[in-house]
Scaffold this active site. Sequence first.
Site, PDB file in Angstrom:
ATOM      1  N   VAL A  93       0.838  -1.200   0.000  1.00 50.87           N
ATOM      2  CA  VAL A  93       0.000   0.000   0.000  1.00 50.87           C
ATOM      3  C   VAL A  93       0.873   1.250   0.000  1.00 50.87           C
ATOM      4  CG1 VAL A  93      -1.653   1.364   1.345  1.00 50.87           C
ATOM      5  CG2 VAL A  93      -1.989  -1.103   1.104  1.00 50.87           C
ATOM      6  N   GLN A 112       2.368   1.892  -3.442  1.00 48.63           N
ATOM      7  CA  GLN A 112       1.410   2.465  -4.379  1.00 48.63           C
ATOM      8  C   GLN A 112       1.032   3.898  -4.010  1.00 48.63           C
ATOM      9  OE1 GLN A 112       0.336   1.583  -7.263  1.00 48.63           O
ATOM     10  NE2 GLN A 112      -1.156   3.231  -7.492  1.00 48.63           N
ATOM     11  N   GLU A 113       0.860   4.149  -2.717  1.00 54.29           N
ATOM     12  CA  GLU A 113       0.381   5.458  -2.280  1.00 54.29           C
ATOM     13  C   GLU A 113       1.440   6.555  -2.391  1.00 54.29           C
ATOM     14  OE1 GLU A 113      -2.535   6.472  -1.509  1.00 54.29           O
ATOM     15  OE2 GLU A 113      -3.712   4.676  -1.152  1.00 54.29           O
ATOM     16  N   SER A 114       2.673   6.259  -1.983  1.00 53.31           N
ATOM     17  CA  SER A 114       3.681   7.320  -1.893  1.00 53.31           C
ATOM     18  C   SER A 114       5.061   6.928  -2.403  1.00 53.31           C
ATOM     19  CB  SER A 114       3.817   7.764  -0.439  1.00 53.31           C
ATOM     20  OG  SER A 114       4.376   6.703   0.342  1.00 53.31           O
ATOM     21  N   TYR A 162      -5.992   0.333  -8.928  1.00 50.43           N
ATOM     22  CA  TYR A 162      -5.333   0.448  -7.626  1.00 50.43           C
ATOM     23  C   TYR A 162      -5.207  -0.926  -6.969  1.00 50.43           C
ATOM     24  CZ  TYR A 162      -4.599   1.836  -2.731  1.00 50.43           C
ATOM     25  OH  TYR A 162      -4.109   1.967  -1.449  1.00 50.43           O
TER      26      TYR A 162
END
Length: 219
Positions: free
Chosen positions: A118, A121-123, A207
Amino acid sequence: MNLDPINTRLLLEINTLQTLGAVQSFSNNPPTSSNEFQMMLTQLMEGNQLSPELAKQSEQLFSQGSNVIPFGISTNPVEEFTATSPATSSPGTNNPYADIIKQAADKYQLPEKLIAAVIKQESNFKSNAKSHAGAAGLMQLMPGTAKYLGVSNPMDPKQNIMGGAKYLRNMLNQFGSNEMALAAYNAGPGNVKKYGGIPPFKETQNYVKKVMNYYQQMV
């Protein structure tokens, strides 16, 4: 008229907090908060800007968001931690925040690889990442969500990872599978409930695929 990304994220966050039960109605009548949400949606669709009254009410929603914590999760704030990058790593989490991820995984009974995927993918493991919509830190927490999770400084790696892991645990408790939890993390639990699974949003579907791909690739 299409909503701009900031207003879209605002509505999504309010809807998410309402779905989690983290916000209460504006009056003694329970359905009121739903009606106010519809008014916000209508106003933003028509003019892309909330009236002062509805803007104030949206702030009230966020301020109430830290008062009710569902799913039996502890209400203790996430611990303070100096924003440094650990140098060590552990199996399955080949990244600079592996020690913190392990702590979060142990505390919330999550696979270390899932949290790391996660974050990837997020940052992309950038602790100072911030989106134009206001999502901040490694797991890209929005302000209202961060407050609800007890995160006072979303740019602090440990607070952000602990808060994001807590939220991910909530989603897993509610939906039961990694894919569904990830969809809820991205699109909000209300949309997952509405569609009875991963919502038919291209962004959310991509996502989930990307995070699961990262998850499966990690050793």
